[in-house]
Scaffold this active site. Sequence first.
Site, PDB file in Angstrom:
ATOM      1  N   CYS A 125       0.870  -1.179   0.000  1.00 46.03           N
ATOM      2  CA  CYS A 125       0.000   0.000   0.000  1.00 46.03           C
ATOM      3  C   CYS A 125       0.904   1.224   0.000  1.00 46.03           C
ATOM      4  CB  CYS A 125      -0.894  -0.002   1.243  1.00 46.03           C
ATOM      5  SG  CYS A 125      -2.266   1.175   1.133  1.00 46.03           S
ATOM      6  N   CYS A 135      -3.713   6.167  -0.050  1.00 50.78           N
ATOM      7  CA  CYS A 135      -3.193   4.844  -0.406  1.00 50.78           C
ATOM      8  C   CYS A 135      -2.738   4.737  -1.857  1.00 50.78           C
ATOM      9  CB  CYS A 135      -4.245   3.786  -0.086  1.00 50.78           C
ATOM     10  SG  CYS A 135      -4.623   3.743   1.689  1.00 50.78           S
ATOM     11  N   LYS A 204     -12.296  -4.821   2.964  1.00 52.74           N
ATOM     12  CA  LYS A 204     -11.742  -3.898   3.948  1.00 52.74           C
ATOM     13  C   LYS A 204     -12.650  -2.673   4.027  1.00 52.74           C
ATOM     14  CE  LYS A 204      -7.663  -1.100   4.908  1.00 52.74           C
ATOM     15  NZ  LYS A 204      -6.264  -0.837   4.560  1.00 52.74           N
ATOM     16  N   ARG A 226     -10.786   7.871   3.643  1.00 49.28           N
ATOM     17  CA  ARG A 226     -10.579   6.787   2.681  1.00 49.28           C
ATOM     18  C   ARG A 226     -11.897   6.220   2.137  1.00 49.28           C
ATOM     19  NH1 ARG A 226      -5.406   6.831   3.865  1.00 49.28           N
ATOM     20  NH2 ARG A 226      -4.459   5.958   5.736  1.00 49.28           N
ATOM     21  N   LYS A 258     -11.565  -7.239   7.195  1.00 46.21           N
ATOM     22  CA  LYS A 258     -10.962  -6.282   8.115  1.00 46.21           C
ATOM     23  C   LYS A 258     -11.908  -5.118   8.327  1.00 46.21           C
ATOM     24  CE  LYS A 258      -7.069  -3.215   8.239  1.00 46.21           C
ATOM     25  NZ  LYS A 258      -6.178  -2.454   7.439  1.00 46.21           N
TER      26      LYS A 258
HETATM   27  C1  PBG Z   1      -3.144   0.385   4.958  1.00 45.89           C
HETATM   28  C2  PBG Z   1      -3.457  -0.378   6.181  1.00 45.89           C
HETATM   29  C3  PBG Z   1      -4.175   0.079   7.274  1.00 45.89           C
HETATM   30  C4  PBG Z   1      -4.224  -0.969   8.176  1.00 45.89           C
HETATM   31  C5  PBG Z   1      -3.535  -2.040   7.618  1.00 45.89           C
HETATM   32  N1  PBG Z   1      -3.094  -1.658   6.376  1.00 45.89           N
HETATM   33  C6  PBG Z   1      -4.706   1.420   7.597  1.00 45.89           C
HETATM   34  C7  PBG Z   1      -5.710   2.090   6.807  1.00 45.89           C
HETATM   35  O1  PBG Z   1      -6.333   1.528   5.905  1.00 45.89           O
HETATM   36  O2  PBG Z   1      -5.897   3.280   7.087  1.00 45.89           O
HETATM   37  C8  PBG Z   1      -4.916  -0.906   9.506  1.00 45.89           C
HETATM   38  C9  PBG Z   1      -4.516  -1.923  10.488  1.00 45.89           C
HETATM   39  C10 PBG Z   1      -4.963  -1.644  11.881  1.00 45.89           C
HETATM   40  O3  PBG Z   1      -5.769  -0.740  12.163  1.00 45.89           O
HETATM   41  O4  PBG Z   1      -4.479  -2.361  12.749  1.00 45.89           O
HETATM   42  N2  PBG Z   1      -1.851   0.239   4.532  1.00 45.89           N
END
Ligand code: PBG
Length: 335
Positions: A125, A135, A204, A226, A258
């Site tokens: 990312c 991102c 996600k 986002r 997630k």
């Molecule tokens: C983006 C990414 C995020 C998390 C994992 N990969 C953050 C986002 O999308 O803002 C979040 C993981 C967590 O909250 O533990 N690279």
Amino acid sequence: MNSEYENPQPVRPRRLRYNPAVRRLVEEYRVVPQRLIQPLFVCEGVGVKAEISSMPGVYQMSLDVLCDEVKTLQNLNLGGIILFGIPAEKDEEGSDALSDEGIIARAVREAKAAAPNLLCLTDVCFCEYTSHGHCGALAQIGGRIEVDNDTTLEMLAKQALVHARAGADMLAPSGMMDGMVGAMRDALDDNGFQHLPILSYAVKYASAFYGPFRDAAESSPQFGDRRSYQMQPSAIAESAIREAELDLMEGADMIMVKPALAYLDIIRLMREHFPEVPLAAYNVSGEYSMVKAAALRGWLDEKATVLESLIAIQRAGAGIIITYWAKKVAQEWLP
Ligand code: PBG
């Protein structure tokens, strides 16, 4: 002694709970270290082990500290680690992520050298590497500044190759760009990495539960949010099926949901819809911080709460769990 209210039922569920030996026999789910993945935040410097204020017990660590840590984790028989790089300098393009000498490339090389048998995943990312914290690449879209999907795909393909060349065992794209898995798969296949699996953050959500992570990765968006790329929690649940289907068609080997605890219904939906696909869940930063904060005040029993939560995630259908407690569970809490 017969009571007036004697239970008339022939079936008494309590019979299967009446002593510890029976309870052990009917235990269907179990937390084991080889199904847990520990996230690690890697930064520049030497001897750095900086605790994240909103995530007590979680650290940003420099490469030397990382090496010691992965040796310990390898001995604990964990499922693996997932690495997040935090560069010293961020820019518009997130160029540190595209360099073979960037923080994440060096972290992967060092981690694999120190602990060759520990599975090393990388988060693919740009938000940790861009000055704006989004991102991917920005562009004017419909009068607004937004993340440009297809430019970002080209960058993700390059980043995937940086991680692959550094020796990552598995790549985990987390940016929710349409086509991200396909773009990475093509790049990997064209460059001799046909064997490398992709664990897609397929489902996600745009979640407030990522707040503490953004402190850890210094990746808060500098403007906006986002919601134009991550999923909408209030959209129909079944849209998750579509997201996962697309990623699987593009070549994802495993999929992830997630966050985890507020999305157990979605985990179950994935399990039922794609029974043939290994399913992971990310027990995210906010889920960690909530329990930690309550435990520090003596309001919750941390160990019992965490082990119960991990079982709940498994029971919903995710066998593989990314959790900030992975090390603690394996080192201290498993019998
Ligand atoms: C983006 C990414 C995020 C998390 C994992 N990969 C953050 C986002 O999308 O803002 C979040 C993981 C967590 O909250 O533990 N690279």
